[in-house]
Design a protein around this motif. Structure first.
Motif, PDB file in Angstrom:
ATOM      1  N   HIS B 242     -38.890  -1.384  31.254  1.00 55.07           N
ATOM      2  CA  HIS B 242     -39.669  -0.063  31.426  1.00 55.07           C
ATOM      3  C   HIS B 242     -39.636   0.488  30.003  1.00 55.07           C
ATOM      4  CE1 HIS B 242     -40.894   1.801  35.480  1.00 55.07           C
ATOM      5  NE2 HIS B 242     -39.529   0.721  35.610  1.00 55.07           N
ATOM      6  N   THR B 243     -38.009   0.427  29.459  1.00 50.81           N
ATOM      7  CA  THR B 243     -37.316   1.041  28.318  1.00 50.81           C
ATOM      8  C   THR B 243     -38.699   0.449  27.333  1.00 50.81           C
ATOM      9  OG1 THR B 243     -35.369  -0.060  28.368  1.00 50.81           O
ATOM     10  CG2 THR B 243     -35.929   0.997  26.197  1.00 50.81           C
ATOM     11  N   THR B 247     -45.479   5.239  28.312  1.00 47.19           N
ATOM     12  CA  THR B 247     -44.860   5.543  29.619  1.00 47.19           C
ATOM     13  C   THR B 247     -46.231   5.562  30.883  1.00 47.19           C
ATOM     14  OG1 THR B 247     -44.515   7.482  27.928  1.00 47.19           O
ATOM     15  CG2 THR B 247     -44.897   8.620  30.607  1.00 47.19           C
ATOM     16  N   SER B 250     -44.440   2.931  32.420  1.00 45.00           N
ATOM     17  CA  SER B 250     -43.937   2.897  33.366  1.00 45.00           C
ATOM     18  C   SER B 250     -44.179   3.255  34.057  1.00 45.00           C
ATOM     19  CB  SER B 250     -42.560   3.754  32.483  1.00 45.00           C
ATOM     20  OG  SER B 250     -41.996   2.795  31.065  1.00 45.00           O
ATOM     21  N   ASP B 304     -29.979   5.677  26.323  1.00 40.94           N
ATOM     22  CA  ASP B 304     -31.309   6.435  26.410  1.00 40.94           C
ATOM     23  C   ASP B 304     -32.087   6.313  28.186  1.00 40.94           C
ATOM     24  OD1 ASP B 304     -34.069   5.895  26.428  1.00 40.94           O
ATOM     25  OD2 ASP B 304     -34.011   4.142  25.415  1.00 40.94           O
ATOM     26  N   LYS B 306     -35.187   6.733  29.827  1.00 34.55           N
ATOM     27  CA  LYS B 306     -36.195   6.161  30.175  1.00 34.55           C
ATOM     28  C   LYS B 306     -35.239   4.675  30.740  1.00 34.55           C
ATOM     29  CE  LYS B 306     -40.700   5.233  29.356  1.00 34.55           C
ATOM     30  NZ  LYS B 306     -41.769   4.383  28.239  1.00 34.55           N
ATOM     31  N   LYS B 307     -34.137   4.451  30.047  1.00 41.20           N
ATOM     32  CA  LYS B 307     -33.398   3.111  30.614  1.00 41.20           C
ATOM     33  C   LYS B 307     -32.459   4.224  31.683  1.00 41.20           C
ATOM     34  CE  LYS B 307     -31.519  -0.887  28.626  1.00 41.20           C
ATOM     35  NZ  LYS B 307     -31.473  -1.573  27.246  1.00 41.20           N
ATOM     36  N   PHE B 350     -41.027   9.707  34.651  1.00 43.74           N
ATOM     37  CA  PHE B 350     -40.874   8.884  34.098  1.00 43.74           C
ATOM     38  C   PHE B 350     -41.754   8.960  33.050  1.00 43.74           C
ATOM     39  CE2 PHE B 350     -39.142   5.169  35.566  1.00 43.74           C
ATOM     40  CZ  PHE B 350     -38.433   3.933  34.664  1.00 43.74           C
ATOM     41  N   CYS B 353     -39.322  11.613  30.348  1.00 45.39           N
ATOM     42  CA  CYS B 353     -38.303  10.370  30.149  1.00 45.39           C
ATOM     43  C   CYS B 353     -39.062  10.130  28.536  1.00 45.39           C
ATOM     44  CB  CYS B 353     -37.160   9.674  29.909  1.00 45.39           C
ATOM     45  SG  CYS B 353     -36.720  10.371  31.274  1.00 45.39           S
ATOM     46  N   GLY B 354     -40.639   9.584  29.022  1.00 47.12           N
ATOM     47  CA  GLY B 354     -41.274   9.223  28.564  1.00 47.12           C
ATOM     48  C   GLY B 354     -42.118  10.465  26.795  1.00 47.12           C
ATOM     49  N   ARG B 363     -35.322   9.786  22.503  1.00 51.99           N
ATOM     50  CA  ARG B 363     -34.949   9.000  23.953  1.00 51.99           C
ATOM     51  C   ARG B 363     -33.230   9.307  23.878  1.00 51.99           C
ATOM     52  NH1 ARG B 363     -39.208   5.542  25.048  1.00 51.99           N
ATOM     53  NH2 ARG B 363     -37.591   3.966  25.553  1.00 51.99           N
TER      54      ARG B 363
END
Lengths: 503, 497
Positions: B242-243, B247, B250, B304, B306-307, B350, B353-354, B363
């Protein structure tokens, strides 16, 4: 087409009609090259001969009115669905090899006539093994193939690697021949027959004896060298690396299948018949083959990971592929044999295709190291895509041919054809095979990663144009890899017929 | 070949689109996004026909012969039912959203959209296939384009993450393959010889499977699906993938690909192996609770964004696992509901966050702070997504969590293990905690001085539409959950209880 055409022309020799054509062609080759002094016309004639031979075989295999089991030479050679299918396989390999040899820069120009002749003779040897009904017939066929291929390997004369490969191949080949003939003599001594169909009943009647067991082990070892199963595999990477790529292709896809055919015709039939005759206990032999299979897959795949030369990597991967097919020998059921035969066919196109690409790239001056493939997707997008197809197919990624055939082959280790559903005895072998498929994905993906993700080195840029013959052969293989994966019905039917004819 | 052609079209239209975009190199590559959008919209339209087609979902069944030789029978069978219809809808919606959302993709855009559409082919196929051979093929088909999507368009550690994702999920699916072999061959014995790979052949025979067989095969299949889901301890590929994924990747990965795992557990394991399911029930509940709590704890520690959202996915899929583990009708129903809810919400998460990466440039939570003042629209959507995810009543996430806690409560009472509810509630509490904590640190407070605001821009129009559509769905289904529940009720759960 009606197969009486063949019987009308060849009479009682019609079972060996496809070979007769090729033998005539092989004998003409050196003279033709002496006359023409050019590669193209000689190859064209060789190809025509091969196509005629394939046509004859196809008529006999699929045509009507052909006596199902028609033997010549007092039963020494017999044509049935199994031998027909195997002959088709060998002819396909030979056709591809002959076709790309025209423009390959690695093949000899000095002795091109002899080169073609030897290829044809080797093919004839393999085809005879498909039809042989007798251990002597098989032995002679294997020798015809071996001796021709010793010469083929060393024909790249100015290369020291080819010389090394040739020497290794001759020594190992000689050893395997000696072991085989010794084994056959022990077998004859204890069972008093050389006819394949009589071996099983004789075994059931006589039981195991020391000479017999020693003979069997010698024979398994001798033919084990031919299929490069672990622990008889050491020669394969060196020989595939040293010889010219069309020859490596021929050895990896053709000669290896010949060894497997011998295994099926001699051992599989013998033990299955013996078991059915008297409830004869063959578990020990099955375990020997199972362990061979498991080790071949595992050693082949694990060693392949560390290879940097793509030919060596493919060589180790074909050791692993032989291991997969040896599952048939462990399970010894008709259903598994269908999977094994099908995998032999798909292997020709996927491994053959990969070798073709390697050979084509050598012709345009790209080396054999995996790092030489960096950025190939930018320089030759279609070629890189085809390579990706072949490698994914070898790894068994759906919906490609390699997946479908592995699917059926591995399921053979789980499915009990006797009708009791799931068989627990060989499930571990299926596990080993499937885990190996996962391992193999790693090194195949390395090449794909090099082609698609790495940047090309500075001095290597610009589009790549490979010789036309290679392009055609690669395209045909790529199409077949997809078609056999998505629509395997017809070939699967042929495999089922062949398996039924053998067992 | 017979039946309705809508389902084959749902699978084939994206395939056609992906082939078309593949050849749109050079000058034409800027039109690739339009072509991809058109094909994604056509697929959505076809899905709408199925969604609005009424209660009789069997009218959409499609069947054709494929391989029928050597004693093997594999057919092209496509169906939808209450279990898969929402997943098909979710896939179609998210595909349109990600294609629109990725309109700025500048690096070889044609291949990017090829891969996105190819992923949709696999996903649609997995959710509609009714033949194990077809199911497995399409399962793998979804995997390969995702590998390339991550390793071509991903972040700095993309190669490592992509290969890790590929190997993990490939090994899992191979183990699953052995399980499928076992199921099919056992069924072949019961049905009298013919090796038929269709779902129907296996489920008809499943009553006669011996108990030991069920337990063993459930384990194999469960492992295969649990890695995909992912259940702790098989989750380590997910945060990496994912990280590093773009985007769009994800969104598809969290939104629909993870659901393949839970879909498989219900469709293959629980439907066919009822005794096996009962024997593995405690493991499922345990793994579910573990994922919920571990995922939530891990979220608190992430720097992060996204994480963090990736770990929250693990936590929320844990809820699905617990719910399935109850093996009651309510449990299964709300597991499906939560799969749908999480699909919509995690897509929003996502995307938000992206966008922190695209629009702000980082991020990293510690670098952000007080951006609500600079980017009000962005902050609104972020708050909305976080609130939806932590289960604010009125939004779709609430119903998923509510239903699951309810089903789990029932199960706990029936089995006299009421104390287990503490773990369930603890994870809900932690979820609220990490979201509010993250919001506080990124959106509010003093404006950060650690980043240069010269190039920072708020949500643009297309991004706003994409997020808006998802927000609308989240609200509509949140206010009126019956819309989804009536669909789910069409699923005739064989009934383990």
């Amino acid at each position: 087409m009606d197969a009486t055409v063949i019987t009308d022309i060849f009479g009682s020799y019609s079972p060996i009609a496809p070979m007769i054509v090729l033998i005539i062609g092989a004998l003409l080759m050196p003279a033709l090259y002496f006359g023409f002094k050019k590669k193209a016309p000689v190859s064209a004639i060789a190809l025509i001969v091969m196509v005629i031979s394939i046509a004859i075989n196809l008529i006999m295999l699929t045509g009507a009115n052909y006596p199902a089991e028609y033997a010549s030479f007092e039963g020494l050679f017999e044509y049935n669905a199994f031998s027909g299918l195997m002959i088709l396989l060998f002819q396909t390999v030979a056709l591809i090899t002959l076709f790309v040899s025209i423009s390959s820069t690695e093949t000899t120009t000095l002795h091109f006539g002899a080169y073609n002749a030897l290829l044809l003779i080797a093919t004839v040897g393999m085809m005879f093994i498909g039809e042989a009904n007798d251990l002597v017939g098989i032995f002679v066929g294997v020798e015809a193939v071996s001796i021709s291929s010793y010469v083929l390997v060393t024909m790249k004369r100015c290369d020291s690697r080819a010389a090394e490969a040739g020497v290794k191949y001759v020594v190992i080949g000689g050893l395997s021949t000696a072991l085989t003939i010794y084994g056959i003599s022990m077998l004859f001594g204890s069972l008093e027959t050389l006819t394949l169909s009589e071996l099983g009943p004789a075994l059931a009647a006589n039981g195991y004896s020391w000479p017999l067991v020693i003979g069997l082990i010698c024979m398994i070892a001798g033919y084990g060298f031919k299929i490069a199963a672990v622990p008889f595999h050491m020669w394969a990477p060196d020989v595939y690396e040293g010889s010219s790529t069309p020859v490596s292709l021929f050895l990896a896809t053709g000669s290896k299948k010949m060894g497997l055919v011998v295994f099926f015709k001699v051992f599989l039939v013998m033990f299955v018949v013996a078991k059915s005759m008297a409830g004869f206990d063959i578990e020990l032999i099955q375990y020997i083959f199972a362990i061979m299979a498991a080790f071949s897959m595992t050693v082949g795949n694990i060693v392949a990971i560390s290879q940097n030369n793509i030919k060596r990597m493919l060589a180790y991967s074909s050791i692993a592929q032989a291991g997969y097919i040896l599952i048939v020998m462990a399970v010894m059921s008709e259903y598994a044999l269908v999977g094994g035969l099908f995998h032999m066919f798909t292997h020709v196109f996927m491994k053959g295709g990969a070798f073709l690409i390697v050979g084509a790239l050598i012709c345009v001056g790209i080396g054999e190291k995996i790092t030489d493939y960096n950025g190939l997707a930018k320089r030759a997008p279609l070629l890189a895509f085809a390579m990706m197809l072949f490698l994914f197919s070898l790894a068994g990624v759906p919906p490609l041919a390699g997946f479908t055939s592995k699917f059926i082959l591995f399921s053979g280790a789980i499915f009990d054809a006797d009708g009791s559903g799931v068989m627990t005895q060989w499930v571990w072998l299926a596990f080993v095979a499937i885990l190996n498929s996962a391992i193999s994905l790693y090194y195949y993906v390395r090449v794909i990663k090099a082609m698609y993700i790495e940047k090309p080195s500075k001095d290597a840029s610009g589009k790549i144009k490979i010789p036309n013959t290679f392009a055609i052969a690669i395209a045909v293989c790529a199409v077949l890899v997809i078609v056999l994966g998505v629509y395997p019905g017809p070939i699967l039917d042929l495999c089922a017929d062949a398996a039924a004819a053998l067992i | 070949m017979e039946g309705s052609f809508i389902l084959p079209a749902i699978v084939l239209v994206p395939l056609l689109g992906s082939i078309l975009t593949l050849f749109m190199g050079g000058e034409r590559q800027k039109y690739a996004r339009l072509v991809a959008l058109v094909f994604a919209l056509i697929t959505l339209g076809l899905t709408a026909i199925v969604m609005l087609g009424g209660d009789d979902l069997s009218q959409f069944d499609f069947s054709a012969n494929w391989i029928d030789s050597a004693g093997l029978k594999m057919s092209l069978l496509l169906t939808v039912d209450g279990l898969s219809i929402l997943m098909v809808f979710l896939t179609a919606v998210l595909e349109v959203v990600v294609v629109a959302f990725s309109y700025k993709e500048g690096d070889r855009p044609n291949y990017f959209f090829t891969l996105l559409l190819a992923i949709e082919v696999g996903l649609m196929g997995v959710y509609t296939a009714a033949d194990y051979f077809l199911f497995y093929i399409l399962w793998e088909v979804a995997l390969i384009p995702m590998y390339f999507l991550i390793s071509w368009y991903g972040g700095p550690r993309r190669h490592y993450s992509a290969i890790k994702f590929f190997i993990y999920t490939h090994v899992a699916s191979l183990v699953m393959l052995i399980g499928i072999f076992a199921l099919v061959f056992q069924a072949a014995e019961v049905n009298g010889g013919l090796i038929d790979f269709s779902f129907a052949a296996v489920s008809n025979a499943s009553g006669a499977f011996p108990a030991l067989f069920q337990t063993l095969v459930f384990g194999l299949l469960f492992f295969g699906f649990a890695v995909k889901m992912p259940a702790v301890p098989f989750h380590t590929w997910l945060p990496d993938a994912h990280t590093e994924a773009p985007t769009a990747g994800s969104v598809l990965l969290a939104g629909v690909m993870l659901k393949m795992g839970s879909y498989g557990i219900i469709r293959v394991c629980i439907e066919n192996l009822s005794i096996g399911a009962q024997n593995w029930q405690s493991v499922m509940i345990f793994m579910g609770l573990l994922a919920m709590i571990y995922g939530a704890y891990a979220c608190i520690a992430q720097r992060d964004l996204k994480k963090m959202v990736a770990y929250s996915s693990i936590s929320h899929m844990g809820l699905v696992m617990v719910s399935m583990g109850c093996l009651t009708t309510t449990g299964i129903e709300f597991a499906i509901f939560q799969m749908f809810a999480h699909g919509l919400i995690s897509a929003m998460l996502f995307m938000v966050c992206g966008m922190a990466g695209h629009n702000i440039g980082t991020r990293e939570i510690p670098l952000l702070g007080g951006i609500a003042g600079k980017m009000p629209v962005y902050a609104t959507f972020m708050m909305f997504a976080f609130m939806a995810s932590l289960g604010l009543p009125g939004l779709i996430g609430f119903w998923g969590e509510f239903g699951i806690v309810y089903a789990f409560y029932d199960w706990c009472v029936a089995n006299d293990v009421i104390y287990l509810l503490i773990f369930c509630l603890l994870s809900l509490l932690l979820t609220a905690g990490y979201y509010l904590f993250a919001m506080q640190r990124t959106l509010f407070g003093r404006l950060t001085t650690k980043i240069d605001f010269a190039h920072v821009h708020d949500v643009d129009k297309i991004e706003m539409v994409c997020l808006g559509v998802l927000a609308l769905l989240v609200t509509v289904y949140g206010v009126w959950p019956d819309l989804a529940l009536t669909m789910i009720n069409l699923y005739s759960f064989p009934g383990v209880i």
